[in-house]
Design a protein around this motif. Structure first.
Motif, PDB file in Angstrom:
ATOM      1  N   GLU A   1      77.738 -12.717  37.918  1.00  0.00           N
ATOM      2  CA  GLU A   1      77.522 -13.017  39.514  1.00  0.00           C
ATOM      3  C   GLU A   1      75.906 -13.095  39.458  1.00  0.00           C
ATOM      4  O   GLU A   1      75.292 -11.936  39.190  1.00  0.00           O
ATOM      5  CB  GLU A   1      77.993 -12.206  40.523  1.00  0.00           C
ATOM      6  CG  GLU A   1      79.367 -12.649  40.956  1.00  0.00           C
ATOM      7  CD  GLU A   1      80.016 -12.121  42.193  1.00  0.00           C
ATOM      8  OE1 GLU A   1      79.603 -12.900  43.336  1.00  0.00           O
ATOM      9  OE2 GLU A   1      80.065 -10.978  42.122  1.00  0.00           O
ATOM     10  N   THR A   2      75.264 -14.180  39.612  1.00  0.00           N
ATOM     11  CA  THR A   2      73.856 -14.249  39.600  1.00  0.00           C
ATOM     12  C   THR A   2      73.293 -15.052  40.801  1.00  0.00           C
ATOM     13  O   THR A   2      73.696 -15.604  41.401  1.00  0.00           O
ATOM     14  CB  THR A   2      73.556 -15.125  38.118  1.00  0.00           C
ATOM     15  OG1 THR A   2      74.215 -14.906  37.066  1.00  0.00           O
ATOM     16  CG2 THR A   2      72.155 -15.149  37.876  1.00  0.00           C
ATOM     17  N   GLU A   3      72.050 -14.567  41.031  1.00  0.00           N
ATOM     18  CA  GLU A   3      71.374 -15.204  42.121  1.00  0.00           C
ATOM     19  C   GLU A   3      69.875 -15.367  41.539  1.00  0.00           C
ATOM     20  O   GLU A   3      69.430 -14.783  40.643  1.00  0.00           O
ATOM     21  CB  GLU A   3      71.176 -14.178  43.533  1.00  0.00           C
ATOM     22  CG  GLU A   3      70.565 -13.138  43.247  1.00  0.00           C
ATOM     23  CD  GLU A   3      70.556 -12.390  44.668  1.00  0.00           C
ATOM     24  OE1 GLU A   3      71.815 -12.407  45.142  1.00  0.00           O
ATOM     25  OE2 GLU A   3      69.647 -11.813  44.966  1.00  0.00           O
ATOM     26  N   GLU A   4      69.199 -16.548  41.865  1.00  0.00           N
ATOM     27  CA  GLU A   4      67.770 -16.915  41.703  1.00  0.00           C
ATOM     28  C   GLU A   4      66.884 -16.405  42.561  1.00  0.00           C
ATOM     29  O   GLU A   4      67.162 -16.488  43.857  1.00  0.00           O
ATOM     30  CB  GLU A   4      67.892 -18.441  41.446  1.00  0.00           C
ATOM     31  CG  GLU A   4      68.453 -18.864  40.310  1.00  0.00           C
ATOM     32  CD  GLU A   4      67.853 -20.048  39.867  1.00  0.00           C
ATOM     33  OE1 GLU A   4      67.112 -20.737  40.524  1.00  0.00           O
ATOM     34  OE2 GLU A   4      68.133 -20.419  38.637  1.00  0.00           O
TER      35      GLU A   4
ATOM     36  N   LYS B   1      73.567 -10.368  40.536  1.00  0.00           N
ATOM     37  CA  LYS B   1      73.620 -10.270  42.235  1.00  0.00           C
ATOM     38  C   LYS B   1      74.085  -8.767  42.476  1.00  0.00           C
ATOM     39  O   LYS B   1      73.659  -8.419  43.386  1.00  0.00           O
ATOM     40  CB  LYS B   1      74.819 -11.153  42.576  1.00  0.00           C
ATOM     41  CG  LYS B   1      74.763 -11.524  43.830  1.00  0.00           C
ATOM     42  CD  LYS B   1      75.735 -12.709  44.056  1.00  0.00           C
ATOM     43  CE  LYS B   1      75.467 -13.568  45.202  1.00  0.00           C
ATOM     44  NZ  LYS B   1      76.398 -14.834  45.409  1.00  0.00           N
ATOM     45  N   ASN B   2      74.898  -7.996  41.653  1.00  0.00           N
ATOM     46  CA  ASN B   2      75.129  -6.684  41.882  1.00  0.00           C
ATOM     47  C   ASN B   2      74.576  -5.756  41.066  1.00  0.00           C
ATOM     48  O   ASN B   2      75.288  -5.391  39.960  1.00  0.00           O
ATOM     49  CB  ASN B   2      76.773  -6.634  41.910  1.00  0.00           C
ATOM     50  CG  ASN B   2      77.426  -5.094  42.255  1.00  0.00           C
ATOM     51  OD1 ASN B   2      76.672  -4.775  43.215  1.00  0.00           O
ATOM     52  ND2 ASN B   2      78.486  -4.962  41.981  1.00  0.00           N
TER      53      ASN B   2
ATOM     54  N   TYR C   1      74.879 -15.934  31.196  1.00  0.00           N
ATOM     55  CA  TYR C   1      75.144 -15.779  32.752  1.00  0.00           C
ATOM     56  C   TYR C   1      76.312 -16.597  33.082  1.00  0.00           C
ATOM     57  O   TYR C   1      76.634 -16.512  34.700  1.00  0.00           O
ATOM     58  CB  TYR C   1      73.922 -16.314  33.556  1.00  0.00           C
ATOM     59  CG  TYR C   1      72.712 -15.432  33.332  1.00  0.00           C
ATOM     60  CD1 TYR C   1      72.479 -14.444  34.346  1.00  0.00           C
ATOM     61  CD2 TYR C   1      71.841 -15.725  32.041  1.00  0.00           C
ATOM     62  CE1 TYR C   1      71.218 -13.798  33.787  1.00  0.00           C
ATOM     63  CE2 TYR C   1      70.859 -14.937  32.125  1.00  0.00           C
ATOM     64  CZ  TYR C   1      70.554 -13.992  32.731  1.00  0.00           C
ATOM     65  OH  TYR C   1      69.351 -13.346  32.733  1.00  0.00           O
TER      66      TYR C   1
ATOM     67  N   GLN D   1      63.995  -8.008  44.706  1.00  0.00           N
ATOM     68  CA  GLN D   1      65.292  -8.150  45.114  1.00  0.00           C
ATOM     69  C   GLN D   1      65.940  -6.676  45.562  1.00  0.00           C
ATOM     70  O   GLN D   1      65.844  -5.831  44.627  1.00  0.00           O
ATOM     71  CB  GLN D   1      66.260  -8.924  44.213  1.00  0.00           C
ATOM     72  CG  GLN D   1      67.903  -8.691  44.481  1.00  0.00           C
ATOM     73  CD  GLN D   1      68.735  -8.701  43.189  1.00  0.00           C
ATOM     74  OE1 GLN D   1      68.274  -8.158  42.269  1.00  0.00           O
ATOM     75  NE2 GLN D   1      69.555  -9.469  42.996  1.00  0.00           N
TER      76      GLN D   1
ATOM     77  N   SER E   1      66.723  -7.102  35.913  1.00  0.00           N
ATOM     78  CA  SER E   1      67.501  -6.400  36.719  1.00  0.00           C
ATOM     79  C   SER E   1      67.880  -5.142  36.372  1.00  0.00           C
ATOM     80  O   SER E   1      68.127  -4.649  35.131  1.00  0.00           O
ATOM     81  CB  SER E   1      68.797  -7.310  36.652  1.00  0.00           C
ATOM     82  OG  SER E   1      68.929  -8.437  37.247  1.00  0.00           O
TER      83      SER E   1
END
Ligand code: FE
Length: 212
Positions: free
Chosen positions: A92-95, A103-104, A88, A133, A63
């Motif tokens: 705010e996390t996404e896979e 996420k951000n 984590y 991403q 990231s």
């Protein structure tokens, strides 16, 4: 010793991986090696739990942190261990392809490890990008920004870590306060009650006085 290598540019990244749960750490050494196929190299200390999980799974995520990132994220990912802490938990996390990404952030990507090289202290992982991403449009944080604007220090496991030179006690009479969470130090006789760590956002209670 002021080393000429300190003039090399770096960014600030979170390198993640996942086996039974997500793990990750701050890295400043991430560089693109080739564009076709898109390939990067990262350098991770042998002592970092994330290193162990990347070796076991053969995958890592990156990231790209922005200048506006919440400094407490750097404190959590840079100065604590995924062995003990779920880093984590409050982020705010996404896979993506099964791996954790913030996420951000300015964006991120996931790599499959295609080669590794060991040094005395760090593993260099070379990875092919398998997913990416899109991120926000904020400015990616450079290591220089981290040092000069946030006054951040290299954690001991960073490739760029330089031990602090011992202070001459006859010249330095002020106390030094160290943040227990991120290692940030500041010289002052006392810290005001509303003082907040500029790196990780911890309150004054997180600071301990180091005798000089
Ligand atoms: Fe701190």
């Amino acid at each position: 010793m002021k080393h000429v290598l300190s003039k090399i540019s770096y960014g600030i990244y979170i390198v993640g991986s996942k086996m039974d749960r997500p793990v990750g750490c701050i890295a400043n050494s991430v560089m693109q090696i080739t564009s076709d196929p898109s390939t990067v190299a990262i350098s991770i200390n042998h002592n970092n739990y994330t290193n162990e999980i990347i070796k076991k799974t053969g995958q890592f995520s990156v990231s790209i942190l922005s200048e506006k990132v919440d400094p407490s994220i750097i404190g959590t990912f840079g100065y604590q261990s995924s062995r003990k802490v779920d880093k984590y938990k409050n982020v705010e996390t996404e896979e993506l392809a099964g791996l954790p990404l913030l996420k951000n952030s300015c964006g991120g990507f996931v790599c499959r490890v295609v080669a590794t090289t060991e040094t005395s202290s760090h593993t260099i992982f070379i990875g092919e990008v398998i997913a990416q991403q899109d991120g926000n449009s904020e400015i990616p944080m450079t290591y220089r920004y981290y040092q000069e604007v946030l006054k951040g220090k290299s954690p001991q496991n960073a490739p760029t870590y330089v031990p602090e030179e011992s202070t001459d006690q006859t010249q330095s009479k002020k106390s030094v306060w160290r943040c227990k969470v991120c290692g940030y130090t500041i010289e002052a006789d006392t810290l005001p009650e509303d003082f907040v760590c500029p790196v990780c956002g911890q309150p004054v209670s997180a600071f301990v006085k180091i005798e000089v």
